[in-house]
Design a protein around this motif. Structure first.
Motif, PDB file in Angstrom:
ATOM      1  N   GLN A 158     -10.481   7.035  -0.647  1.00  0.00           N
ATOM      2  CA  GLN A 158      -9.708   8.095  -0.424  1.00  0.00           C
ATOM      3  C   GLN A 158     -10.139   9.405  -0.777  1.00  0.00           C
ATOM      4  N   SER A 159     -10.922   9.620  -1.534  1.00  0.00           N
ATOM      5  CA  SER A 159     -11.602  11.177  -1.999  1.00  0.00           C
ATOM      6  C   SER A 159     -12.567  11.357  -1.056  1.00  0.00           C
TER       7      SER A 159
ATOM      8  N   LYS B 293      -4.892  -1.278  -4.623  1.00  0.00           N
ATOM      9  CA  LYS B 293      -5.105   0.026  -4.182  1.00  0.00           C
ATOM     10  C   LYS B 293      -5.228   0.725  -5.727  1.00  0.00           C
ATOM     11  N   GLN B 294      -5.187   0.295  -6.790  1.00  0.00           N
ATOM     12  CA  GLN B 294      -5.359   0.947  -7.983  1.00  0.00           C
ATOM     13  C   GLN B 294      -6.893   1.046  -8.340  1.00  0.00           C
ATOM     14  N   ARG B 295      -7.598   0.462  -7.639  1.00  0.00           N
ATOM     15  CA  ARG B 295      -8.965   0.161  -8.070  1.00  0.00           C
ATOM     16  C   ARG B 295     -10.055   1.286  -7.695  1.00  0.00           C
ATOM     17  N   GLU B 296     -11.183   1.300  -8.273  1.00  0.00           N
ATOM     18  CA  GLU B 296     -12.043   2.719  -8.028  1.00  0.00           C
ATOM     19  C   GLU B 296     -12.373   2.792  -6.780  1.00  0.00           C
TER      20      GLU B 296
ATOM     21  N   TYR C   1       0.818  -1.225   0.004  1.00  0.00           N
ATOM     22  CA  TYR C   1       0.225  -0.102  -0.076  1.00  0.00           C
ATOM     23  C   TYR C   1       0.930   1.169   0.051  1.00  0.00           C
TER      24      TYR C   1
ATOM     25  N   GLU D  59      -9.826   4.453  -4.621  1.00  0.00           N
ATOM     26  CA  GLU D  59      -9.876   5.754  -4.717  1.00  0.00           C
ATOM     27  C   GLU D  59     -11.060   6.652  -4.394  1.00  0.00           C
TER      28      GLU D  59
END
Length: 324
Positions: A220-221, A211-214, A146, A217
């Motif tokens: 995180q947003s 960790k690259q998946r929608e 991560y 994200e």
């Protein structure tokens, strides 16, 4: 002790995952469906039944030994022939109503009592080592995958360093130099130190992908902390992989403990151990093969059962069977 996996993909919540838990809010019927699919496999059922039997024997060892009437450390000189060097009296290694699985050549100790307590030793060490290995592998794998950067570099170098060692040779060397006190605890620690990098490497790779998946994200947003993302978003999607790897690790650790005890650096006598009993039986095999066969068959069936169960769990995870 190295465990390899192939084609073990982990999908996110939107990918139709074959995971036991696909993140927060996963329907409880998914685990039930997975269990029902596992129970339809006859080999898995027999394997699970034997594992549960050995676990029950290990848990109830004091009661079973009390029922048999013999302690695993108690000598019965009347059950052996001193004129023949301690060969058990009677057929099949002295099996009788008094000694249900016969007696140990040379000493007359009850084999049933030693096998029962040997099961407790083997299961305790293997399960404890698996739990510690899983904890370390998951924690370091998540951190490396991560956060990346220097943290990933440091953890990856440590993993490569440990994986480069011939583990069994260094276990023998380390345990030979350590005191005999608390040997079971030391076995768990030493086995886990050399075992966690294999799980951590897989967890790291899948964490880097997840960790690259929608959905990560989006978390995180929305202002989720790193801990919330790791334990609520990423970790649930790794549970199927962790379960498979842990199940496959147990037979390896049972074999490792038995091998180390066989070589004289594992469980210290007079504490019973299946590997130690097999090592002691070598010189008696020609005159009392039962002393080798009984612990050998118990060990073989336990390792085989965990291996078969782990293989079936892996197939169900890969194929997605058992999903509601």
């Amino acid at each position: 002790m190295t465990i390899t996996t192939t084609n073990m993909e982990v999908e996110g919540p939107e990918g139709g995952a074959p995971n036991l838990n696909s993140g927060s809010g996963a329907p409880p019927t998914r685990a039930r469906g997975f269990f029902n699919a596992l129970m339809r496999d006859r080999a898995a059922v027999f394997s699970l039944a034997y594992i549960l039997l050995i676990a029950l024997v290990a848990i109830t060892a004091p009661l079973l030994v009390r029922l048999s009437g013999w302690s695993p450390y108690e000598f019965d000189q009347k059950a052996i022939n001193p004129d023949l060097g301690g060969v058990p009296l009677g057929a099949f290694g002295g099996i009788s109503s008094e000694h249900w699985l016969g007696v140990e050549p040379g000493s007359g100790r009850d084999i049933f009592a030693r096998v029962v307590y040997g099961a407790r030793v083997s299961m305790t060490i293997a399960i404890s080592a698996t739990l510690l290995t899983t904890f370390l592998g998951v924690v370091f794998g998540l951190l490396a995958g991560y956060f990346g950067g220097k943290i990933d570099g440091l953890i990856s170098r440590v993993m490569e360093f440990l994986m480069a060692f011939p583990a069994l040779i260094f276990m023998i060397a380390i345990l030979s130099a350590l005191p005999a006190d608390n040997r079971q605890f030391l076995l768990v620690v030493v086995i886990s130190v050399f075992g966690w990098p294999y799980l951590a490497r897989i967890v790291r790779g899948q964490t880097m992908s997840l960790k690259q998946r929608e959905f990560v994200e989006a978390a995180q947003s929305s202002g989720a902390t790193n801990a919330q993302i790791l334990f609520k978003e990423i970790l649930p999607n790794l549970m199927s992989t962790i379960i498979v790897m842990s199940t496959l690790a147990v037979p390896g650790y049972i074999g490792t403990e038995a091998g180390l005890s066989f070589l004289g650096v594992g469980v210290v006598p007079p504490a019973p151990s299946w590997g130690q009993m097999i090592a002691s039986s070598v010189v008696w095999y020609a005159v009392d093969p039962m002393y080798f066969i009984i612990p050998g068959v118990c060990l073989f069936l336990l390792v085989l059962s965990f291996t078969v169960l782990g293989d079936r769990v892996k197939k169900l995870v890969q194929t997605g069977e058992g999903r509601p």
